[in-house]
Design a protein around this motif. Structure first.
Motif, short mmCIF file in Angstrom:
data_model
loop_
_atom_site.label_atom_id
_atom_site.label_comp_id
_atom_site.label_asym_id
_atom_site.label_seq_id
_atom_site.Cartn_x
_atom_site.Cartn_y
_atom_site.Cartn_z
N GLN A 159 -19.66 -61.09 -42.67
CA GLN A 159 -18.99 -59.81 -42.94
C GLN A 159 -19.83 -58.64 -42.48
N ALA A 160 -21.13 -58.67 -42.76
CA ALA A 160 -22.01 -57.58 -42.36
C ALA A 160 -22.09 -57.47 -40.84
N LEU A 161 -22.20 -58.61 -40.17
CA LEU A 161 -22.28 -58.61 -38.71
C LEU A 161 -20.97 -58.11 -38.10
N GLY A 162 -19.86 -58.57 -38.61
CA GLY A 162 -18.56 -58.11 -38.11
C GLY A 162 -18.38 -56.62 -38.29
N PHE A 163 -18.80 -56.12 -39.45
CA PHE A 163 -18.70 -54.68 -39.73
C PHE A 163 -19.57 -53.89 -38.75
N SER A 164 -20.80 -54.36 -38.52
CA SER A 164 -21.70 -53.68 -37.60
C SER A 164 -21.13 -53.67 -36.18
N VAL A 165 -20.62 -54.79 -35.72
CA VAL A 165 -20.06 -54.88 -34.37
C VAL A 165 -18.85 -53.96 -34.23
N ALA A 166 -18.00 -53.92 -35.25
CA ALA A 166 -16.80 -53.07 -35.19
C ALA A 166 -17.18 -51.59 -35.11
N LEU A 167 -18.14 -51.17 -35.93
CA LEU A 167 -18.59 -49.78 -35.89
C LEU A 167 -19.20 -49.44 -34.53
N CYS A 168 -20.04 -50.33 -34.02
CA CYS A 168 -20.70 -50.08 -32.74
C CYS A 168 -19.68 -50.00 -31.61
N ALA A 169 -18.71 -50.90 -31.61
CA ALA A 169 -17.69 -50.89 -30.57
C ALA A 169 -16.85 -49.62 -30.62
N ALA A 170 -16.48 -49.20 -31.82
CA ALA A 170 -15.68 -47.98 -31.97
C ALA A 170 -16.47 -46.76 -31.49
N GLY A 171 -17.75 -46.67 -31.90
CA GLY A 171 -18.57 -45.55 -31.47
C GLY A 171 -18.78 -45.54 -29.97
N ALA A 172 -19.02 -46.71 -29.38
CA ALA A 172 -19.22 -46.80 -27.94
C ALA A 172 -17.97 -46.37 -27.18
N LEU A 173 -16.81 -46.77 -27.66
CA LEU A 173 -15.55 -46.41 -27.00
C LEU A 173 -15.34 -44.89 -27.04
N ILE A 174 -15.63 -44.28 -28.18
CA ILE A 174 -15.47 -42.83 -28.30
C ILE A 174 -16.41 -42.10 -27.35
N LEU A 175 -17.66 -42.51 -27.30
CA LEU A 175 -18.63 -41.86 -26.42
C LEU A 175 -18.26 -42.04 -24.95
N LEU A 176 -17.76 -43.22 -24.59
CA LEU A 176 -17.40 -43.48 -23.20
C LEU A 176 -16.18 -42.68 -22.76
N LEU A 177 -15.16 -42.61 -23.63
CA LEU A 177 -13.90 -41.98 -23.24
C LEU A 177 -13.92 -40.46 -23.40
N TRP A 178 -14.60 -39.96 -24.43
CA TRP A 178 -14.49 -38.53 -24.72
C TRP A 178 -15.80 -37.75 -24.62
N VAL A 179 -16.89 -38.42 -24.30
CA VAL A 179 -18.17 -37.70 -24.15
C VAL A 179 -18.68 -37.97 -22.73
N ASN A 180 -19.64 -38.86 -22.57
CA ASN A 180 -20.10 -39.23 -21.22
C ASN A 180 -20.92 -40.52 -21.31
#
Length: 304
Positions: A100-121
């Motif tokens: 559960q902890a690993l899945g939560f960490s991966v989900a947060l990291c993936a969401a943050g990475a997607l936001i930075l890639l699409l809307w930041v740089n």
């Protein structure tokens, strides 16, 4: 920065358990320093596009920082269970499984990475992911259990938020964000060693080679004192380089000398209550120092 355990009797809600994994108080300070970096990267008041990048950048950095915190809790769950300060964490108590902890960490990291890639740089994305690796892997897995200089070396990743914020707005890096990074890097050892002084038994019980455990109380107190003076010198550089004005200089001197005073008192005579006060002051010190940078940035040049 220390964390505050979930209050109240019984088992906390599942939401509260996952939220606790993100070390919210720690992440708040990280995002705050990143936002300061964003603001300082803009010569004047941000325009609409810059506000959008700042918002997306802050969210993306928050998510990846929270993911790193959750991964840290996963890796250190057995160590946390042996330490009074961290035994309340959901992973240490077995309330959340490693999966559960690993899945939560991966989900947060993936969401943050997607936001930075699409809307930041892309630069901000890669720098933030590198910071994740530096904290969650290099520091947590390698440095922390092997060397008393873990805080000093590992502090490089923890000092990155202003660099991430600057990159989010500018899309490039100059000397200014690295100067802010240097300040946080030098702030980290006296901040954490003040904590380690009054938690030395906890760290020894967990088998972690923190400086008070390996080199003793007196040596650690001396290092705290010396680092406060090195930090004070570094905080004067933004003014000397023309990055800030008199308002910041006065704040840096006042806060820095106060920190040095705490360090001197701690060096001369150890007292657990004083070590606790030094640790908590160090948190306010960094927040107020960066707030002074922000306020100074928007003060008219003539007044500065």
């Amino acid at each position: 920065m220390t964390e505050v355990p979930v209050q109240g009797g019984g088992v906390p809600s599942r939401w509260a358990q996952f939220y606790a994994l993100t070390k919210p108080r720690v992440v708040q300070l990280i995002v705050f320093c990143a936002v300061i970096g964003m603001a300082l990267a803009v010569p004047g008041w941000p325009d609409a596009a810059q506000w959008q990048r700042m918002g997306a950048g802050a969210l993306g950095i928050w998510l990846i920082a929270a993911a790193a915190a959750a991964f840290n809790c996963l890796v250190e769950r057995r160590i946390d269970a042996r330490m009074k300060r961290t035994s309340w964490r959901p992973t240490a108590r077995g309330e959340l499984s490693p999966t559960q902890a690993l899945g939560f960490s991966v989900a947060l990291c993936a969401a943050g990475a997607l936001i930075l890639l699409l809307w930041v740089n892309a630069l901000t994305l890669w720098l933030t992911l590198a910071t994740f690796v530096g904290y969650a892997i290099v520091y947590t897995v390698w440095l922390k259990p092997t060397t008393p200089q873990n805080i000093v070396i590992g502090g490089a990743s923890g000092a990155m938020p202003p660099v991430l914020g600057w990159a989010a707005v500018q899309g490039s890096l100059g000397p200014e964000p690295w100067l802010l990074c240097l300040i946080i890097f030098l702030w980290t050892p006296p901040h954490f060693w003040a904590l380690a002084l009054y938690r030395a038994d906890d760290y020894a019980k967990a088998g972690l080679p923190m400086l008070p455990v390996t080199h003793g109380n007196a040596f650690t107190r001396l290092q705290v004192f010396l680092y406060t003076w090195i930090l004070l010198a570094a905080t004067l550089l933004p003014y000397l380089m023309g990055m800030s004005g008199l308002l910041y200089l006065v704040a840096a001197l006042a806060l820095g000398l106060r920190f040095c005073w705490f360090g001197w008192r701690l060096w001369r005579r150890y007292d657990e209550a004083l070590a606790r006060r030094t640790f908590w002051f160090s948190i306010w010190y960094l927040a107020l120092l960066f707030a002074a940078l922000l306020i100074d940035h928007y003060v008219p040049i003539g007044i500065r």
